[in-house]
Design a protein around this motif. Structure first.
Motif, PDB file in Angstrom:
ATOM      1  N   ALA A  94      53.407  35.786  38.434  1.00  0.00           N
ATOM      2  CA  ALA A  94      51.598  36.447  39.488  1.00  0.00           C
ATOM      3  C   ALA A  94      51.345  37.220  39.684  1.00  0.00           C
ATOM      4  N   ALA A  95      52.205  38.275  39.190  1.00  0.00           N
ATOM      5  CA  ALA A  95      51.564  39.827  39.742  1.00  0.00           C
ATOM      6  C   ALA A  95      50.980  40.067  38.481  1.00  0.00           C
ATOM      7  N   ALA A  96      50.889  39.388  36.874  1.00  0.00           N
ATOM      8  CA  ALA A  96      51.169  39.837  35.741  1.00  0.00           C
ATOM      9  C   ALA A  96      49.312  38.931  36.237  1.00  0.00           C
ATOM     10  N   GLN A  97      48.873  37.963  36.617  1.00  0.00           N
ATOM     11  CA  GLN A  97      47.653  37.500  37.177  1.00  0.00           C
ATOM     12  C   GLN A  97      47.215  38.871  37.244  1.00  0.00           C
ATOM     13  N   ALA A  98      47.376  38.689  38.829  1.00  0.00           N
ATOM     14  CA  ALA A  98      46.810  40.191  39.521  1.00  0.00           C
ATOM     15  C   ALA A  98      46.376  40.895  39.105  1.00  0.00           C
ATOM     16  N   ARG A  99      47.093  41.684  38.357  1.00  0.00           N
ATOM     17  CA  ARG A  99      46.738  42.909  37.531  1.00  0.00           C
ATOM     18  C   ARG A  99      45.659  42.817  36.198  1.00  0.00           C
ATOM     19  N   GLY A 100      45.895  41.321  35.994  1.00  0.00           N
ATOM     20  CA  GLY A 100      44.592  40.693  35.031  1.00  0.00           C
ATOM     21  C   GLY A 100      43.556  40.661  35.781  1.00  0.00           C
ATOM     22  N   ALA A 101      43.558  40.235  36.940  1.00  0.00           N
ATOM     23  CA  ALA A 101      41.970  40.052  37.863  1.00  0.00           C
ATOM     24  C   ALA A 101      41.384  41.149  38.120  1.00  0.00           C
ATOM     25  N   VAL A 102      42.180  42.347  38.831  1.00  0.00           N
ATOM     26  CA  VAL A 102      41.695  43.526  38.907  1.00  0.00           C
ATOM     27  C   VAL A 102      41.602  44.576  37.660  1.00  0.00           C
ATOM     28  N   ARG A 103      42.022  43.969  36.417  1.00  0.00           N
ATOM     29  CA  ARG A 103      41.343  44.916  35.068  1.00  0.00           C
ATOM     30  C   ARG A 103      40.238  44.322  34.749  1.00  0.00           C
ATOM     31  N   GLN A 104      39.593  42.620  34.884  1.00  0.00           N
ATOM     32  CA  GLN A 104      38.541  42.384  34.740  1.00  0.00           C
ATOM     33  C   GLN A 104      37.778  42.537  35.962  1.00  0.00           C
ATOM     34  N   VAL A 105      37.955  43.667  36.780  1.00  0.00           N
ATOM     35  CA  VAL A 105      37.175  44.240  37.825  1.00  0.00           C
ATOM     36  C   VAL A 105      36.389  45.544  37.219  1.00  0.00           C
ATOM     37  N   TYR A 106      37.354  46.068  36.974  1.00  0.00           N
ATOM     38  CA  TYR A 106      37.434  47.245  36.167  1.00  0.00           C
ATOM     39  C   TYR A 106      36.674  47.549  34.959  1.00  0.00           C
ATOM     40  N   SER A 107      37.699  46.715  34.204  1.00  0.00           N
ATOM     41  CA  SER A 107      36.959  47.253  32.572  1.00  0.00           C
ATOM     42  C   SER A 107      35.040  47.122  32.380  1.00  0.00           C
ATOM     43  N   PRO A 108      34.352  46.213  33.033  1.00  0.00           N
ATOM     44  CA  PRO A 108      33.218  46.486  32.635  1.00  0.00           C
ATOM     45  C   PRO A 108      32.875  47.891  32.890  1.00  0.00           C
ATOM     46  N   LEU A 109      33.175  48.452  33.994  1.00  0.00           N
ATOM     47  CA  LEU A 109      33.125  50.048  34.513  1.00  0.00           C
ATOM     48  C   LEU A 109      33.258  50.983  33.479  1.00  0.00           C
ATOM     49  N   GLN A 110      34.641  50.791  33.300  1.00  0.00           N
ATOM     50  CA  GLN A 110      34.766  51.497  32.768  1.00  0.00           C
ATOM     51  C   GLN A 110      34.424  51.001  30.703  1.00  0.00           C
ATOM     52  N   ASN A 111      33.636  50.531  30.581  1.00  0.00           N
ATOM     53  CA  ASN A 111      32.763  50.481  29.609  1.00  0.00           C
ATOM     54  C   ASN A 111      31.662  50.777  29.181  1.00  0.00           C
ATOM     55  N   GLU A 112      31.310  50.357  30.899  1.00  0.00           N
ATOM     56  CA  GLU A 112      29.730  51.190  30.614  1.00  0.00           C
ATOM     57  C   GLU A 112      30.045  53.053  31.422  1.00  0.00           C
ATOM     58  N   GLY A 113      31.397  53.386  31.456  1.00  0.00           N
ATOM     59  CA  GLY A 113      31.089  55.207  31.893  1.00  0.00           C
ATOM     60  C   GLY A 113      31.358  55.592  32.903  1.00  0.00           C
ATOM     61  N   VAL A 114      31.449  54.115  33.758  1.00  0.00           N
ATOM     62  CA  VAL A 114      31.377  54.814  35.795  1.00  0.00           C
ATOM     63  C   VAL A 114      32.852  55.079  36.038  1.00  0.00           C
ATOM     64  N   VAL A 115      33.850  54.602  35.413  1.00  0.00           N
ATOM     65  CA  VAL A 115      34.470  55.512  35.679  1.00  0.00           C
ATOM     66  C   VAL A 115      35.672  55.326  34.086  1.00  0.00           C
ATOM     67  N   ARG A 116      36.801  56.715  33.741  1.00  0.00           N
ATOM     68  CA  ARG A 116      36.910  56.726  32.677  1.00  0.00           C
ATOM     69  C   ARG A 116      38.722  56.219  32.788  1.00  0.00           C
ATOM     70  N   ASP A 117      39.025  55.701  33.655  1.00  0.00           N
ATOM     71  CA  ASP A 117      40.501  55.424  33.658  1.00  0.00           C
ATOM     72  C   ASP A 117      40.728  53.606  34.281  1.00  0.00           C
ATOM     73  N   MET A 118      41.983  53.269  34.181  1.00  0.00           N
ATOM     74  CA  MET A 118      42.251  51.763  34.936  1.00  0.00           C
ATOM     75  C   MET A 118      42.883  52.359  35.941  1.00  0.00           C
ATOM     76  N   PRO A 119      42.703  52.184  37.445  1.00  0.00           N
ATOM     77  CA  PRO A 119      42.767  52.285  38.296  1.00  0.00           C
ATOM     78  C   PRO A 119      45.021  52.672  37.923  1.00  0.00           C
ATOM     79  N   VAL A 120      45.332  53.395  38.770  1.00  0.00           N
ATOM     80  CA  VAL A 120      46.891  54.235  38.715  1.00  0.00           C
ATOM     81  C   VAL A 120      47.731  53.159  39.491  1.00  0.00           C
TER      82      VAL A 120
END
Length: 157
Positions: A94-120
């Protein structure tokens, strides 16, 4: 040597600088709103997982913290170690699924240069280890013992 700027040139350059500053201010505001929305969405993530027969179901929050655990009567057939291992495995899934969902939120922002790295504290999603299903173990039937004598013993620690 360059010629001194006249008032019209100074005003034109000042207008360009002002326009550029206004654009940067607007862009920064949009980025802030986008990040706030992403943070709100990421914090609200939950995920659930269960074992194949549904006897254990775990629910976690965005950080992978256990927020719910459901055990069906079928777990009574397992010994304590098997049950603990099953709870850990389902919770990690379940924790791996949650991390994947959070990653899906931030991946487009990282690809567009809005954020440099994923959350700590967001490790890479590891594939769950295939574990053999635990064999059901029957608990021994407890006999009723004769309690005709004293239950408490008068012994020192």
């Amino acid at each position: 040597m360059s010629s001194p700027l006249n008032a019209a040139e100074i005003n034109a350059r000042a207008a360009q600088v002002t326009e550029r500053a206004a654009h940067l201010h607007t862009q920064a505001g949009r980025r802030r709103k986008t990040l706030d929305a992403a943070r709100t969405q990421a914090v609200s993530v939950t995920a659930s997982a269960s074992d194949p027969d549904g006897s254990v179901k775990a629910t976690v929050d965005a950080g992978g913290m256990l927020t719910g655990l459901v055990l069906t009567p079928a777990v009574q057939q397992l010994n304590v170690r098997q049950l603990a291992a099953l709870v850990v495995r389902v919770t990690q899934e379940a924790a791996a699924q949650a991390r994947g969902a959070v990653r899906q939120v931030y991946s487009p922002l990282q690809n567009e240069g809005v954020v440099r790295d994923m959350p700590v504290l967001l490790p890479e999603v590891a594939p769950p280890a295939a574990a053999p299903a635990p064999a059901p173990v029957r608990r021994p039937v407890q006999r009723e013992e004769d309690f005709s004598g004293p239950v408490m013993k008068d012994e020192g620690w």
